[in-house]
Design an enzyme around this catalytic site. Structure first.
Site, PDB file in Angstrom:
ATOM      1  N   VAL A  41      57.564  35.091  60.135  1.00  0.00           N
ATOM      2  CA  VAL A  41      57.192  33.850  60.820  1.00  0.00           C
ATOM      3  C   VAL A  41      57.360  33.984  62.333  1.00  0.00           C
ATOM      4  O   VAL A  41      57.318  33.003  63.060  1.00  0.00           O
ATOM      5  CB  VAL A  41      58.027  32.650  60.290  1.00  0.00           C
ATOM      6  CG1 VAL A  41      57.705  32.376  58.828  1.00  0.00           C
ATOM      7  CG2 VAL A  41      59.527  32.896  60.461  1.00  0.00           C
TER       8      VAL A  41
ATOM      9  N   HIS B  56      53.788  32.769  55.391  1.00  0.00           N
ATOM     10  CA  HIS B  56      54.850  31.754  55.382  1.00  0.00           C
ATOM     11  C   HIS B  56      54.862  30.903  56.647  1.00  0.00           C
ATOM     12  O   HIS B  56      55.853  30.250  56.944  1.00  0.00           O
ATOM     13  CB  HIS B  56      56.215  32.438  55.185  1.00  0.00           C
ATOM     14  CG  HIS B  56      56.341  33.113  53.848  1.00  0.00           C
ATOM     15  ND1 HIS B  56      57.259  34.096  53.584  1.00  0.00           N
ATOM     16  CD2 HIS B  56      55.631  32.943  52.690  1.00  0.00           C
ATOM     17  CE1 HIS B  56      57.120  34.504  52.321  1.00  0.00           C
ATOM     18  NE2 HIS B  56      56.139  33.827  51.771  1.00  0.00           N
TER      19      HIS B  56
ATOM     20  N   CYS C 138      54.302  17.456  62.105  1.00  0.00           N
ATOM     21  CA  CYS C 138      54.834  16.151  61.718  1.00  0.00           C
ATOM     22  C   CYS C 138      54.463  15.914  60.256  1.00  0.00           C
ATOM     23  O   CYS C 138      53.295  16.001  59.887  1.00  0.00           O
ATOM     24  CB  CYS C 138      54.249  15.051  62.595  1.00  0.00           C
ATOM     25  SG  CYS C 138      54.624  13.392  61.968  1.00  0.00           S
TER      26      CYS C 138
ATOM     27  N   CYS D 131      52.092  12.354  60.124  1.00  0.00           N
ATOM     28  CA  CYS D 131      50.718  12.274  60.641  1.00  0.00           C
ATOM     29  C   CYS D 131      50.046  13.643  60.735  1.00  0.00           C
ATOM     30  O   CYS D 131      48.856  13.730  61.003  1.00  0.00           O
ATOM     31  CB  CYS D 131      50.698  11.573  62.009  1.00  0.00           C
ATOM     32  SG  CYS D 131      51.311  12.595  63.366  1.00  0.00           S
TER      33      CYS D 131
ATOM     34  N   CYS E 252      52.918   9.945  66.436  1.00  0.00           N
ATOM     35  CA  CYS E 252      52.951   8.714  65.634  1.00  0.00           C
ATOM     36  C   CYS E 252      54.216   7.909  65.914  1.00  0.00           C
ATOM     37  O   CYS E 252      54.318   6.753  65.519  1.00  0.00           O
ATOM     38  CB  CYS E 252      52.809   9.022  64.147  1.00  0.00           C
ATOM     39  SG  CYS E 252      54.198   9.917  63.427  1.00  0.00           S
TER      40      CYS E 252
ATOM     41  N   GLY F 219      57.936  47.211  55.199  1.00  0.00           N
ATOM     42  CA  GLY F 219      59.170  46.482  55.482  1.00  0.00           C
ATOM     43  C   GLY F 219      59.381  45.232  54.656  1.00  0.00           C
ATOM     44  O   GLY F 219      59.874  44.239  55.168  1.00  0.00           O
ATOM     45  N   SER F 220      59.005  45.292  53.395  1.00  0.00           N
ATOM     46  CA  SER F 220      59.327  44.166  52.512  1.00  0.00           C
ATOM     47  C   SER F 220      59.952  44.707  51.240  1.00  0.00           C
ATOM     48  O   SER F 220      59.471  45.687  50.672  1.00  0.00           O
ATOM     49  CB  SER F 220      58.075  43.365  52.164  1.00  0.00           C
ATOM     50  OG  SER F 220      58.397  42.383  51.175  1.00  0.00           O
TER      51      SER F 220
ATOM     52  N   LEU G  86      60.437  52.044  60.346  1.00  0.00           N
ATOM     53  CA  LEU G  86      59.011  51.831  60.610  1.00  0.00           C
ATOM     54  C   LEU G  86      58.631  52.068  62.065  1.00  0.00           C
ATOM     55  O   LEU G  86      57.506  52.469  62.356  1.00  0.00           O
ATOM     56  CB  LEU G  86      58.622  50.415  60.173  1.00  0.00           C
ATOM     57  CG  LEU G  86      58.746  50.169  58.657  1.00  0.00           C
ATOM     58  CD1 LEU G  86      58.571  48.692  58.340  1.00  0.00           C
ATOM     59  CD2 LEU G  86      57.721  50.989  57.903  1.00  0.00           C
TER      60      LEU G  86
HETATM   61 ZN   LIG Z   1      53.599  12.134  63.601  1.00  0.00          ZN
END
Ligand SMILES: [Zn+2]
Length: 299
Positions: free
Chosen positions: A102, A118, A126, A129, A180, A218-219, A262
């Site tokens: 990530v 992921h 959010c 919204c 929102c 690498g997993s 790696l």
């Molecule tokens: Zn929102």
């Protein structure tokens, strides 16, 4: 390491490679892999989606720790492994990159069209919204809302797995969606207990189905969210290569497994197949057929 690179180069040289990368590719960028050989066991159990949604105190604790841990991610730069993947893609040998990471480092290194299985920590969504903002902006808002928090907490563990006392967490104030006004914010990453969006999964299955080689980097393939692509490749008779430090749960399906850091392996691999393709002995393809062309056709 030479023989290993020769064997891997033989697989990669035919092109049509789809990369599936995991935490082990980013450890050399200073991002810890809690499941890897060098990673101490994670001190905290990972936040689940259900807990995040239902438990305000757990959510506050998550954001307080994440507020401190984020700067480690924000500081991280791609390493030679990420750059070698981008180079292989640029040379037309890698058709696609799927990552479980990530951290966004593949894209920073120059890879294009990366599927971030992921999600991406640099974005915030959010839950009411659906508005998306950058983590950078949220970081600024959290700093403004919590002046002096860093000083009160003291030294941050270098791996970002921050230890916080209950009273420190209680003093931390979270913020809501500015669009929102009231929506609950969540990093745009897939938590434990949450499923990867179906469209994203289908896209990955399509990539794997069209691959000539699935290359795992690498997993440990511990979670099904990544392992299912290895299972799919195996079922379709598409060879799987695995480069990881330590055994993985996909080793039984692999045509080749490699246990080398790696950041060393991938630049050497790229150099071999891109700079000296005539020296590469192609691996036997599925069914024993040898790929016709060693050097990839330019695209
Ligand atoms: Zn929102």
């Amino acid at each position: 390491m030479t023989e290993t690179i020769d064997a891997l180069a033989g697989l990669v040289a035919g092109g049509g490679v789809v990369v599936l990368s995991g935490a082990g590719l980013s450890t050399e960028s200073g991002i810890p892999d809690y499941r890897g050989p060098s990673g101490a066991a994670r001190r905290h159990s990972p936040m689940t989606y259900q807990t995040f949604i239902r438990d305000p105190m757990a959510r506050r604790r998550y954001w307080a720790r994440s507020h401190l841990g984020w700067r480690m991610i924000a500081r991280a730069a791609p390493n030679d492994g990420h750059r070698a993947v981008a180079r292989l893609q640029d040379a037309g040998l890698v058709d696609g990159v799927i990552t479980q990471n990530v951290d966004g480092l593949h894209t920073v290194a120059g890879s294009v069209g990366v599927v971030e299985l992921h999600g991406r920590l640099a974005e915030v969504v959010c839950l009411d919204c659906g508005n998306r903002t950058s983590r950078e902006e949220l970081d600024r808002r959290l700093r403004e809302t919590n002046p002096g928090f860093d000083a009160a907490v003291g030294a941050v563990n270098p791996d970002g797995d921050v230890e916080l006392a209950d009273e420190q967490v209680a003093g931390f104030r979270t913020v809501d969606c500015t669009f929102c006004g009231t929506g609950m914010l969540k990093p745009d990453v897939v938590f434990f207990g949450e499923t990867v969006p179906a469209q994203r999964v289908s896209r990955c299955f399509a990539m794997v189905g069209a691959a000539r080689l699935l290359l795992v980097l690498g997993s440990s393939l511990t979670v099904m969210s990544g392992r299912r692509f290895v299972l799919r490749a195996a079922k379709l008779g598409i060879p799987v290569g695995i480069a990881n430090q330590g055994p993985t749960r996909g080793d039984g399906y692999a045509a080749l497994t490699v246990d080398v850091p790696l950041g060393r392996l991938l630049p050497a691999l790229a150099a071999r197949v891109i700079d000296a393709p005539s020296a590469v002995v192609p691996a036997a393809g599925p069914g024993g057929a040898v790929p016709a062309a060693v050097a990839p056709a330019p695209r």
